[in-house]
Design a protein around this motif. Structure first.
Motif, PDB file in Angstrom:
ATOM      1  N   UNK A 106       4.817 -20.595  57.789  1.00  0.00           N
ATOM      2  CA  UNK A 106       5.704 -19.781  56.954  1.00  0.00           C
ATOM      3  C   UNK A 106       6.210 -18.537  57.686  1.00  0.00           C
ATOM      4  N   UNK A 107       5.317 -17.803  58.347  1.00  0.00           N
ATOM      5  CA  UNK A 107       5.681 -16.500  58.889  1.00  0.00           C
ATOM      6  C   UNK A 107       6.162 -16.521  60.338  1.00  0.00           C
ATOM      7  N   UNK A 108       5.759 -17.520  61.123  1.00  0.00           N
ATOM      8  CA  UNK A 108       6.171 -17.540  62.516  1.00  0.00           C
ATOM      9  C   UNK A 108       7.583 -18.089  62.627  1.00  0.00           C
ATOM     10  N   UNK A 109       8.487 -17.286  63.149  1.00  0.00           N
ATOM     11  CA  UNK A 109       9.864 -17.726  63.279  1.00  0.00           C
ATOM     12  C   UNK A 109      10.018 -18.555  64.555  1.00  0.00           C
TER      13      UNK A 109
ATOM     14  N   UNK B 117       7.540 -13.707  50.528  1.00  0.00           N
ATOM     15  CA  UNK B 117       6.517 -13.325  51.497  1.00  0.00           C
ATOM     16  C   UNK B 117       5.259 -12.828  50.782  1.00  0.00           C
ATOM     17  N   UNK B 118       5.432 -12.001  49.770  1.00  0.00           N
ATOM     18  CA  UNK B 118       4.288 -11.473  49.020  1.00  0.00           C
ATOM     19  C   UNK B 118       3.559 -12.592  48.280  1.00  0.00           C
ATOM     20  N   UNK B 119       4.305 -13.538  47.750  1.00  0.00           N
ATOM     21  CA  UNK B 119       3.664 -14.675  47.063  1.00  0.00           C
ATOM     22  C   UNK B 119       2.800 -15.482  48.035  1.00  0.00           C
ATOM     23  N   UNK B 120       3.321 -15.706  49.227  1.00  0.00           N
ATOM     24  CA  UNK B 120       2.579 -16.484  50.226  1.00  0.00           C
ATOM     25  C   UNK B 120       1.342 -15.703  50.687  1.00  0.00           C
ATOM     26  N   UNK B 121       1.487 -14.395  50.928  1.00  0.00           N
ATOM     27  CA  UNK B 121       0.322 -13.589  51.320  1.00  0.00           C
ATOM     28  C   UNK B 121      -0.760 -13.658  50.255  1.00  0.00           C
ATOM     29  N   UNK B 122      -0.379 -13.552  49.003  1.00  0.00           N
ATOM     30  CA  UNK B 122      -1.339 -13.640  47.901  1.00  0.00           C
ATOM     31  C   UNK B 122      -2.000 -15.016  47.849  1.00  0.00           C
ATOM     32  N   UNK B 123      -1.206 -16.050  48.044  1.00  0.00           N
ATOM     33  CA  UNK B 123      -1.738 -17.417  48.042  1.00  0.00           C
ATOM     34  C   UNK B 123      -2.775 -17.589  49.150  1.00  0.00           C
ATOM     35  N   UNK B 124      -2.506 -17.049  50.323  1.00  0.00           N
ATOM     36  CA  UNK B 124      -3.411 -17.186  51.459  1.00  0.00           C
ATOM     37  C   UNK B 124      -4.761 -16.510  51.213  1.00  0.00           C
ATOM     38  N   UNK B 125      -4.784 -15.506  50.344  1.00  0.00           N
ATOM     39  CA  UNK B 125      -6.029 -14.795  50.027  1.00  0.00           C
ATOM     40  C   UNK B 125      -6.775 -15.394  48.831  1.00  0.00           C
TER      41      UNK B 125
END
Length: 166
Positions: free
Chosen positions: A159-162, A95-103
């Motif tokens: 990624x985040x929406x279940x 999750x943290x990797x994806x958040x970083x990628x999005x920024x």
């Protein structure tokens, strides 16, 4: 990009050695690539691309070469595949990797390319038979810096929406 273009089919025109040369350059920049990788790259990309678009194509081609394109099948968007892998492994951190990628923006320094490559290598180590949809990934990378951030919004949603079945 021409809608009839199929990146995987174009890659199949390359020899095993040429794909290996591109694979070795995954996460790197076009200007730092070996001569063999450059030859392979320019054999499959369309003519007339701007320097920025060439970097985007190089990023996606080299990532796609992490898989054996003769045997692997495309399994959908990279964001969805990362979500599925994160759920299976349940080790945290994705999750943290994806958040970083999005920024992260696409810049000339190759930082985003390297991040995408690391994520792709994680996918490959999880499953060598299923690769992200290369054409979809190319479109995402080409439009990554869109002012409306449509690519990042879609990745975040995928990624985040279940879903109901999760």
């Amino acid at each position: 990009m021409d809608e009839r273009w199929n990146l995987v089919e174009e890659m199949k025109k390359l020899s095993v050695g040429e794909r290996a040369a591109l694979r070795r350059e995954a996460g790197g920049k076009l200007c730092d690539a070996s001569g063999r990788a450059l030859v392979a790259f320019y054999r499959v990309v369309p003519q007339g691309l701007s320097a920025r678009k060439q970097e985007c194509w190089f990023c996606v081609l080299s990532i796609a070469c992490l898989w054996n394109v003769e045997e692997a099948r495309e399994g959908g968007s990279m964001a969805k595949m990362l979500r599925q892998m994160a759920k299976r492994q349940a080790t945290g951190g994705m999750d943290a990797r994806i958040r970083s990628l999005l920024d992260t923006r696409w810049e000339d320094d190759g930082y985003l390319s390297a991040k995408l490559c690391r994520l792709a290598r994680m996918l490959r180590s999880d499953n060598r038979q299923v690769m992200p949809d290369a054409d979809s990934l190319l479109t995402d990378v080409l439009y990554w810096n869109n002012d409306r951030r449509t690519v990042q919004l879609r990745w975040a949603q995928q990624y985040f929406q279940t879903s109901e079945e999760e």
